[in-house]
Write a protein that holds these residues in place. Structure first.
Motif, short mmCIF file in Angstrom:
data_model
loop_
_atom_site.label_atom_id
_atom_site.label_comp_id
_atom_site.label_asym_id
_atom_site.label_seq_id
_atom_site.Cartn_x
_atom_site.Cartn_y
_atom_site.Cartn_z
N TRP A 123 46.12 68.11 18.12
CA TRP A 123 45.43 66.90 18.59
C TRP A 123 44.30 66.50 17.66
N PHE A 124 43.64 67.48 17.05
CA PHE A 124 42.50 67.21 16.17
C PHE A 124 42.91 66.60 14.83
N VAL A 125 44.19 66.66 14.49
CA VAL A 125 44.65 66.14 13.20
C VAL A 125 44.85 64.63 13.24
N ASN A 126 44.90 64.07 14.43
CA ASN A 126 45.20 62.63 14.54
C ASN A 126 44.25 61.78 13.71
N VAL A 127 44.84 60.90 12.88
CA VAL A 127 44.08 59.94 12.08
C VAL A 127 44.37 58.54 12.61
N HIS A 128 43.32 57.81 12.92
CA HIS A 128 43.48 56.47 13.49
C HIS A 128 44.24 55.56 12.53
N GLU A 129 45.23 54.84 13.04
CA GLU A 129 46.08 54.01 12.19
C GLU A 129 45.31 52.93 11.46
N THR A 130 44.32 52.35 12.13
CA THR A 130 43.56 51.24 11.53
C THR A 130 42.34 51.74 10.78
N ALA B 50 38.99 64.09 16.68
CA ALA B 50 37.92 65.04 16.38
C ALA B 50 36.56 64.39 16.66
N ILE B 51 36.42 63.12 16.32
CA ILE B 51 35.17 62.41 16.56
C ILE B 51 34.92 62.25 18.06
N LEU B 52 35.97 61.93 18.82
CA LEU B 52 35.83 61.81 20.27
C LEU B 52 35.44 63.14 20.90
N PHE B 53 36.00 64.23 20.39
CA PHE B 53 35.64 65.55 20.91
C PHE B 53 34.16 65.85 20.66
N MET C 244 30.11 63.33 10.70
CA MET C 244 31.11 63.31 9.64
C MET C 244 31.53 64.73 9.26
N ALA C 245 30.55 65.61 9.01
CA ALA C 245 30.87 66.97 8.57
C ALA C 245 31.67 67.73 9.62
N THR C 246 31.27 67.64 10.87
CA THR C 246 31.95 68.38 11.93
C THR C 246 33.38 67.89 12.12
N SER C 247 33.56 66.58 12.11
CA SER C 247 34.91 66.05 12.32
C SER C 247 35.84 66.46 11.19
N ARG C 248 35.34 66.54 9.96
CA ARG C 248 36.19 66.96 8.83
C ARG C 248 36.51 68.44 8.89
N LEU C 249 35.57 69.24 9.38
CA LEU C 249 35.85 70.67 9.55
C LEU C 249 36.91 70.87 10.62
N LEU C 250 36.78 70.20 11.76
CA LEU C 250 37.78 70.32 12.83
C LEU C 250 39.14 69.83 12.34
N PHE C 251 39.15 68.72 11.60
CA PHE C 251 40.38 68.17 11.05
C PHE C 251 41.04 69.17 10.11
N GLY C 252 40.25 69.77 9.20
CA GLY C 252 40.80 70.71 8.24
C GLY C 252 41.38 71.96 8.91
N MET C 253 40.69 72.47 9.93
CA MET C 253 41.18 73.65 10.63
C MET C 253 42.44 73.33 11.44
N ALA C 254 42.47 72.16 12.05
CA ALA C 254 43.66 71.79 12.83
C ALA C 254 44.86 71.54 11.93
N ARG C 255 44.60 71.01 10.74
CA ARG C 255 45.70 70.79 9.79
C ARG C 255 46.35 72.12 9.40
N ALA C 256 45.54 73.20 9.44
CA ALA C 256 46.08 74.54 9.15
C ALA C 256 46.68 75.20 10.39
#
Length: 478
Positions: free
Chosen positions: A331-338, A345-348, A313-325
């Motif tokens: 690619w890391f910003v993608n949020v699953h529709e469902t 980020a989780i797959l990575f 959880m922590a790693t995926s949110r860090l990758l997400f936050g950095m990619a959002r910037a």
């Protein structure tokens, strides 16, 4: 500029607290007691652990302030940006990324160590090669890979599932530690007298305590899953510090319960003499029979699994936050529709973690030791960022500003002390040569990556970065 992608607010205080406590308590809680007693004696180790908790709570106080003021994914990355700007944010985020990433396979490969104690030879099948003195077996890789895939699936499916699973596992972990402590204390064959002498025989009281205090900060790595999850709180972020406090405090209590329970069964000086591969297991089997071993196995299994789950959880949110910037690929910003999770980020993380066991656990340990430097950078940036934010804030009272500036300076001083422990030759935490080599490689890779991404990152205005990282109002010109 595209709209800022955000995560859903679905985590309860119990979910978040369980993520932190489960990430703090790892394999070492049940394996290290004999080492800690050998270094400092039972009382010296216990005092050192609690003093370390106090220091981490001081640092955690700064985290609590930053969570309240900046409740976004990315945690320390966002705090470094707030206090020091975009380049410092990248530096902090880059080091934290490897730190968090490496802890997932570190926990997963610990399952093989547990198997060696409870079922010797079961997973030591299909010898492949030896790397850095560690024999790599196909069976152990399969075991670690299964855990990585299972918890990757839970994290992919949704943060609610992560929270529920973590809460259940932490409940089992707490129960196992309580049964170990209670069972040992009530057993007529155990004695507090076995904890004497209270300190290491080759050290005085102060030296015994300091020996543990020097390494204790890294016992509590994992409480920083709390700020990483801040964007997904379904409760006011002001509660962040209470969760940090209780996770660190309970973590200290659990470490000390297992430590003293181990030392009460036999005279601790005999127990740590090196006659037993697993002193805690030997002591619990003698005191509580097979049920004691079962409690330990449950406790260790849950400690390992909660660590995998929490750092996913922590790693995926860090990758997400950095990619959002825009400092990491979009690619890391993608949020699953469902499922509403940062699925890419989780797959990575899953793919990276599945590769790591092939290098052997010793190599992973070197990387994690090096990555401790990144964690400490995160502490320092958060504490000094707290000072700067409190100093510049126009929304808090003068008294609150003064208080938080003081917390920030004290926490920052402790953080610098931790950095020195890792970097000064001869200090208790000084990194091994292999860890320094890994550090040089990671820094070089970070420079190359930064140069490749810097054009897009640096062309963003401060207002645009504030919007993307902090969630402020979108610039009107856009």
């Amino acid at each position: 500029m595209s709209e800022r992608v955000e995560l859903e607010k679905t985590l309860s205080p119990f979910n978040v607290g369980a993520l932190a406590l489960g990430s703090i308590i790892g394999f070492g809680c049940f394996i290290l007691p004999s080492d800690l007693m050998a270094k400092s004696g039972p009382l010296g180790a216990a005092i050192g652990i609690f003093l370390g908790a106090i220091i981490m709570i001081i640092i955690g106080r700064c985290y609590g302030f930053m969570v309240r003021e900046v409740p976004v994914s990315g945690g320390e990355f966002a705090y470094a940006y707030t206090g020091f700007g975009r380049n410092h944010a990248y530096l902090c985020g880059w080091f934290l990324t490897l730190g968090y990433l490496s802890i997932v396979p570190l926990n997963a490969t610990a399952l093989a160590l547990l198997a060696k104690f409870i079922a010797p030879g079961l997973f030591e099948q299909g010898y492949l090669y030896t790397m850095a003195g560690y024999d790599v077996y196909a069976g152990e890789i399969a075991l670690a890979s299964a855990a990585i895939i299972i918890f990757g699936y839970f994290n992919y499916r949704g943060v609610k599932d992560v929270g529920k699973v973590q809460l259940l596992m932490v409940g089992l972990l707490l129960g196992a530690v309580a049964l170990i402590g209670g069972g040992t204390a009530l057993n007529p064959d155990t004695s507090v007298a076995n904890l004497l002498p209270p300190f290491a025989q080759d050290k005085g009281m102060i030296a015994s305590i300091l020996a543990i205090l020097a390494i204790s900060p890294w016992l509590y790595v994992g409480f920083d899953t709390i700020p990483q999850a801040a964007e997904e709180y379904d409760f006011p972020p002001e509660k962040g510090f209470k969760l940090i406090f209780w996770s660190i405090f309970l973590g200290a209590v659990m470490y000390v319960i297992v430590l003293l329970s181990t030392g009460m069964v036999f005279p601790w000086t005999e127990l740590v003499a090196g006659k037993h591969n697993w002193a805690t297991g030997y002591a619990m089997e003698h005191a509580l029979g097979k049920s004691g071993v079962i409690f330990l196995v449950v406790g260790i299994s849950m400690a390992i699994c909660t660590g995998i789950n929490g750092f996913y959880m922590a790693t995926s949110r860090l990758l997400f936050g950095m990619a959002r910037a825009k400092i990491l690929p979009k690619w890391f910003v993608n949020v699953h529709e469902t499922h509403k999770t940062p699925s890419n980020a989780i797959l990575f993380i899953m793919l990276f973690s599945l590769l790591a066991p092939w290098f052997g656990r010793q190599v992973i340990v070197w990387v994690v030791d090096m990555a401790a430097l990144g964690t400490t950078f995160g502490y320092a940036y958060t504490c000094f960022g707290c000072y700067i934010m409190a100093k510049n804030s126009t929304t808090i009272t003068a008294q609150e500003s003064s208080t938080n500036k003081a917390w920030g300076l004290v926490g920052g001083a402790f953080s610098i002390g931790f950095l020195l422990l890792l970097c000064v030759p001869g200090s208790p935490g000084f990194m091994a040569t292999q860890s320094w080599i890994a550090l040089v490689g990671w820094v070089a890779l970070g420079i190359v990556f930064y140069l490749s991404q810097t054009k897009e990152y640096n062309k963003l205005t401060k207002a645009e970065l504030d919007y993307l990282i902090l969630g402020t109002e979108k610039p009107v010109s856009q």
